[in-house]
Design an enzyme around this catalytic site. Sequence first.
Site, PDB file in Angstrom:
ATOM      1  CE1 TYR A   1      12.971   9.513  -0.810  1.00 14.99           C
ATOM      2  CE2 TYR A   1      15.243   9.685  -1.555  1.00 14.99           C
ATOM      3  CZ  TYR A   1      14.074   8.954  -1.422  1.00 14.99           C
ATOM      4  OH  TYR A   1      14.014   7.673  -1.899  1.00 14.99           O
TER       5      TYR A   1
ATOM      6  CD  GLU B   1       2.061   4.863   7.823  1.00 14.68           C
ATOM      7  OE1 GLU B   1       2.736   5.587   7.083  1.00 14.68           O
ATOM      8  OE2 GLU B   1       1.226   4.056   7.405  1.00 14.68           O
TER       9      GLU B   1
ATOM     10  CD  GLU C   1       1.210   9.005   5.064  1.00 16.70           C
ATOM     11  OE1 GLU C   1       0.457   8.027   5.108  1.00 16.70           O
ATOM     12  OE2 GLU C   1       1.864   9.318   4.057  1.00 16.70           O
TER      13      GLU C   1
ATOM     14  NE  ARG D   1      -5.602   1.170   7.250  1.00 18.86           N
ATOM     15  CZ  ARG D   1      -4.711   2.016   6.769  1.00 18.86           C
ATOM     16  NH1 ARG D   1      -5.043   3.286   6.603  1.00 18.86           N
ATOM     17  NH2 ARG D   1      -3.497   1.621   6.475  1.00 18.86           N
TER      18      ARG D   1
ATOM     19  NE  ARG E   1       0.339  -6.717   4.632  1.00 17.10           N
ATOM     20  CZ  ARG E   1      -0.168  -5.503   4.477  1.00 17.10           C
ATOM     21  NH1 ARG E   1      -0.739  -5.184   3.324  1.00 17.10           N
ATOM     22  NH2 ARG E   1      -0.093  -4.618   5.440  1.00 17.10           N
TER      23      ARG E   1
ATOM     24  N   GLY F   1       0.151   6.874   2.061  1.00 18.75           N
ATOM     25  CA  GLY F   1       0.395   5.534   1.553  1.00 18.75           C
ATOM     26  C   GLY F   1       1.256   5.529   0.301  1.00 18.75           C
ATOM     27  N   GLY F   2       1.987   6.643   0.084  1.00 16.42           N
ATOM     28  CA  GLY F   2       2.957   6.670  -1.010  1.00 16.42           C
ATOM     29  C   GLY F   2       2.436   7.213  -2.326  1.00 16.42           C
TER      30      GLY F   2
END
Length: 447
Positions: A202, A275, A287, A291, A337, A164-165
């Site tokens: 990267y 992901e 990743e 869930r 969101r 998640g970074g």
Amino acid sequence: MIKKILIANRGEIAVRILRACRDLDIQTVAVHSTADADAMYVRLADESVCIGPPQPRESYLNVPAVISAACITGADAIHPGFGFLSESATFAHMVEEHNLTFIGPKADHIAMMGDKIMARKTMAQLEIPVVPGSDRAATTLEKALLLAETIGYPLLIKAAGGGGGRGMKVAKSPADFPEAYEMARREASISFGNDRVYLEKYLERPRHIEFQIIADKYGNAIHLGERDCSLQRRHQKIWEEAPSTVISSAFRDEFGKKLASTIAKLGYVGVGTLEFLYENDQLFFIEMNTRIQVEHPITEMITGIDIIREQILVAGGKELSIGQEDISFKGHAIECRINAENPDTFIPSAGTVSNYHCPGGPGIRVDSALYDGCKIPPYYDSLIAKLIVHANDRSQCLARLRRALKEYVIDGVDTLIPLHMKLTDNKNIIDANFDIHFLETLCDNQL
Ligand code: MV4
């Protein structure tokens, strides 16, 4: 057969899970902190238990309190939602030890994907393309420097326990490497209690694309296509779309089938998200999330499948009732969101909601736990609603989104609604021309 589910979560996702339970005629137990005593999801549940004070550590993350609440109320399963205990292998294990069903994958699979080095290695062995990088932990600076030479610069140093970074460091050249490496290890050790790090090439301007999968206990696994989640700021997704405008239907079918068969080979059971970073027409695995995700509704809108219903059914030992041949993708969906945050500074905004008015009409879905007069406590994630819009194509979807955002009224707290309004009129958004840095650059330029 699951008859009663304890929902170990709060807010809109607790409401979403409750709704799936109602449709399945399953009883529900809500747990809440003292700050959430008057929350919508608590009122909607058949039963509720107060599990502690506002601080998440003492309530929603309090494993003995959550498991005791399940035992006392006679629940036979626990749904963790997302965040909180949803990706804790030890929690999943303890739930099963108490003869309760954990609505999620087996603890071993959560642990496997929680270790990002193991996840990479597993996927690479099963011939899923991964970002060029190391196949093991870079345990000393000397070894890491040698690995770095074979991968090439620029590269990223990532924490095995991260995701998640969190805990990433860029090294642009060999000169940068030693400091970045030592910093990454030190931060990983402090943040995750695990100083193992690995290296990846990267990718400078990728998109973030993720595939939804579901698998049952009988070796059946299906994919529900992809979502484009590139529009994010500080690793918080703000706007997600399905399908991605850069994935062709032939590629989706082929790649998705490969992912589903890989997940079946692993013996994975439940819902999951793989992901990827997308650059130069290629997808590279980074990743896996074990869930249900915040953005699952856009996939539900374009497939017509209730993913949480299927998640509950497979956890209860049912065979998947849908095969890959039953799945088709219809139209386009976008999720905005709605966070209780200042739309310019992103500073969280707690308070009492007033003048609440929710949009409706063709193609509109709102997942939220809001009601007029409800309190937004300051202790938790700022997501208060998800506006999900579906239409026959992307341009009609944007038109409906503009219409819905204009109808939406939430007073009393700051929200991201004004930001979303600006985004719907932005040329790059209209053209679907963005990468993972787009929103950050846009916001920085406006400040
Ligand atoms: C990367 C990357 C570029 N190259 N890996 C950040 C979140 C975590 N899941 C992985 N992340 C990244 N990994 C390589 N090899 C860029 C990011 C990244 C990112 C990824 C997805 C969504 C938003 C992001 C924002 C900044 C960096």
